[in-house]
Design an enzyme around this catalytic site. Structure first.
Site, mmCIF file in Angstrom:
data_model
loop_
_atom_site.group_PDB
_atom_site.id
_atom_site.type_symbol
_atom_site.label_atom_id
_atom_site.label_comp_id
_atom_site.label_asym_id
_atom_site.label_seq_id
_atom_site.Cartn_x
_atom_site.Cartn_y
_atom_site.Cartn_z
ATOM 1 N N ALA A 183 36.558 44.405 36.337
ATOM 2 C CA ALA A 183 37.502 43.334 36.652
ATOM 3 C C ALA A 183 37.193 42.822 38.052
ATOM 4 O O ALA A 183 37.313 43.563 39.027
ATOM 5 C CB ALA A 183 38.934 43.853 36.578
ATOM 6 N N SER A 231 38.030 40.001 40.897
ATOM 7 C CA SER A 231 38.945 38.957 41.351
ATOM 8 C C SER A 231 38.277 37.972 42.292
ATOM 9 O O SER A 231 38.841 36.926 42.611
ATOM 10 C CB SER A 231 40.131 39.598 42.077
ATOM 11 O OG SER A 231 39.696 40.173 43.295
ATOM 12 N N GLY A 232 37.078 38.315 42.765
ATOM 13 C CA GLY A 232 36.415 37.491 43.765
ATOM 14 C C GLY A 232 36.605 38.011 45.173
ATOM 15 O O GLY A 232 35.997 37.521 46.114
ATOM 16 N N GLY A 233 37.462 39.039 45.328
ATOM 17 C CA GLY A 233 37.709 39.636 46.633
ATOM 18 C C GLY A 233 36.713 40.737 46.936
ATOM 19 O O GLY A 233 35.898 41.127 46.095
ATOM 20 N N SER A 252 36.977 44.398 44.574
ATOM 21 C CA SER A 252 36.438 44.385 43.212
ATOM 22 C C SER A 252 34.957 44.013 43.206
ATOM 23 O O SER A 252 34.189 44.497 42.365
ATOM 24 C CB SER A 252 37.233 43.421 42.330
ATOM 25 O OG SER A 252 37.174 42.095 42.824
ATOM 26 N N MET A 281 39.896 37.509 35.340
ATOM 27 C CA MET A 281 41.024 37.138 34.498
ATOM 28 C C MET A 281 41.838 36.018 35.141
ATOM 29 O O MET A 281 42.259 36.131 36.301
ATOM 30 C CB MET A 281 41.909 38.354 34.235
ATOM 31 C CG MET A 281 41.289 39.331 33.282
ATOM 32 S SD MET A 281 42.290 40.825 33.014
ATOM 33 C CE MET A 281 41.820 41.749 34.469
ATOM 34 N N CYS A 320 51.905 43.917 35.476
ATOM 35 C CA CYS A 320 50.678 43.216 35.110
ATOM 36 C C CYS A 320 49.515 44.191 35.011
ATOM 37 O O CYS A 320 48.719 44.148 34.069
ATOM 38 C CB CYS A 320 50.376 42.134 36.139
ATOM 39 S SG CYS A 320 48.872 41.187 35.795
ATOM 40 N N GLY A 380 38.716 47.574 41.331
ATOM 41 C CA GLY A 380 38.536 47.860 42.748
ATOM 42 C C GLY A 380 39.739 48.503 43.392
ATOM 43 O O GLY A 380 39.943 48.360 44.604
ATOM 44 N N CYS A 418 51.283 36.274 42.496
ATOM 45 C CA CYS A 418 50.399 35.140 42.217
ATOM 46 C C CYS A 418 51.145 33.912 41.712
ATOM 47 O O CYS A 418 50.758 32.781 41.990
ATOM 48 C CB CYS A 418 49.307 35.547 41.229
ATOM 49 S SG CYS A 418 49.895 36.008 39.579
#
Length: 377
Positions: free
Chosen positions: A10, A12-14, A17, A36, A106, A130, A203
């Site tokens: 997974a 997230s772009g951070g 992760s 996601m 979530c 992450g 979010c």
């Protein structure tokens, strides 16, 4: 196929992760990245610029990393599922006079399930995230425990992940600290990740204005609940408020009332549209009931167990004796704990291990509970 197996990560772009994916790639796993899409800001009614894990920039960051390292990346749109479950639950909990924790919900009920379903379709043996936490197998149980970096530990948010899901979960950052991750990213030339800001907001409430979100979400809510009473612990009416859904246990700021001394929300009485106020000492409770249990270290408890119990994410935890009675955990704290909010998650630790967790349904003062029991006999 890699000898270590195929893993769906997974992303997230951070930084966290992303480095989880990098580490697994370097360790010899066949990595597939997945981002996601849970929410879009256009639906929130907020004027704030889109940032965080669901933004187009974050999705592109995750994809670019995957492309540069030579592994596939997919986008999984779960906005409908997320809205139906997490956002509806968030709204319903406030309307019930409770304080929800959508991020835990979530993680445990949407992201893990969605990842595993897609992992099966892609022929993946494992999923990975992450999170700063650990998972291990012991005596036939898969046990979550605190990560090495106690300042970033996220084991609290994972109590609800099922045994079946944990059996296929890898948490590559469990034995690393945030400074080590940042240094690793720098050494690999991922400077944009190091400098990227991190979002700690919900979010779908990007401006942190959950009151505004509820008003937009539930037509006519403000008018329906306006004019409720502020009362003290003894029932004395001291003012009026905007409506019980707009307050949370432990709240001090934004009450719009001055009594000459600091007061906090100690209880939400939904049926009467009342918000109870009290001093900091009156905010304390030394017992609570927890339901919808998910057990990690043991399948169930026989007798009492000494634990350290957390009642919110940023809580250090308090010594507590827990006792399982059917589907309910009775929790007895040795000293008073402030702002135990129904609707929040309670997580029980034995050392660094997560014994289990559940949702707080009520808190009490033990002397008051004893009086109730004696009157009912």
């Amino acid at each position: 196929m890699s000898k270590k197996g195929r893993v769906l990560v997974a992303m997230s772009g951070g930084i966290d992760s992303s480095l989880a994916a990098v580490l697994l790639h370097e360790q010899g796993y066949e990595v597939i990245g997945m981002t996601m899409k849970t929410w879009d800001y256009a639906s929130s009614g907020s004027s704030k610029k889109e940032t965080g894990c669901c933004s187009l920039d974050s999705i592109n960051d995750a994809r670019n990393l995957a492309v540069n390292l030579g592994f596939p990346h997919y986008i999984l749109d779960i906005r409908e599922e997320f809205g139906d479950y997490v956002i509806n639950h968030f709204t319903d909990e406030y309307l019930a006079g409770r304080t929800p924790n959508p991020c835990v919900l979530c993680n445990t009920h949407i992201k893990w399930d969605s990842l595993l379903r897609r992992a099966d379709k892609l022929g993946c043996d494992y999923i990975a995230t992450g999170h700063y936490a650990k998972v291990r197998e012991e005596n036939g149980r898969y046990i979550i425990s605190r990560g090495k970096d106690l300042n970033k530990d996220q084991s609290y948010a994972l109590w609800g992940v099922s045994q079946e899901s944990l059996s296929r979960t890898i948490l590559p950052l469990g034995d690393l600290t945030k400074p080590e991750i940042r240094k690793m990213a720098e050494d690999k030339g991922f400077y944009e990740l190091v400098n990227k800001s991190e979002s700690y907001e919900i979010c779908f409430v990007p401006d942190n204005d959950y009151r505004g979100f509820l008003k937009r979400r539930v037509e006519g809510l403000a008018e329906k609940v306006a004019g409720g009473e502020f009362v003290l612990e003894d029932g004395t009416v001291v003012g009026t408020h905007e409506g019980y859904p707009f307050y949370t246990v432990g709240q001090r700021k934004g009450l719009g009332i001055a009594l000459g001394y600091p007061v906090y929300v100690t209880e939400i009485q939904k049926d009467k549209n009342r918000v109870v106020l009290g001093t900091f000492d009156e905010l304390e409770r030394n017992g609570m009931y927890v339901k919808q249990l998910v057990m990690s270290k043991y399948p169930e408890l026989n007798g009492r167990l000494d634990t350290v119990t957390k009642v919110r994410y940023n809580d250090d935890g308090s010594p507590a004796v827990i006792e399982q009675v059917g589907d309910t955990m009775k929790v007895f704290f040795g000293t008073g704990v402030s702002a135990i909010a129904p609707g929040q998650a309670a997580v029980f630790y034995e050392g660094d291990d997560v014994v289990g967790g559940g949702w707080i349904v009520s808190a009490f003062k033990q002397k008051d509970e004893k009086k109730k029991l004696s009157h009912s006999i």
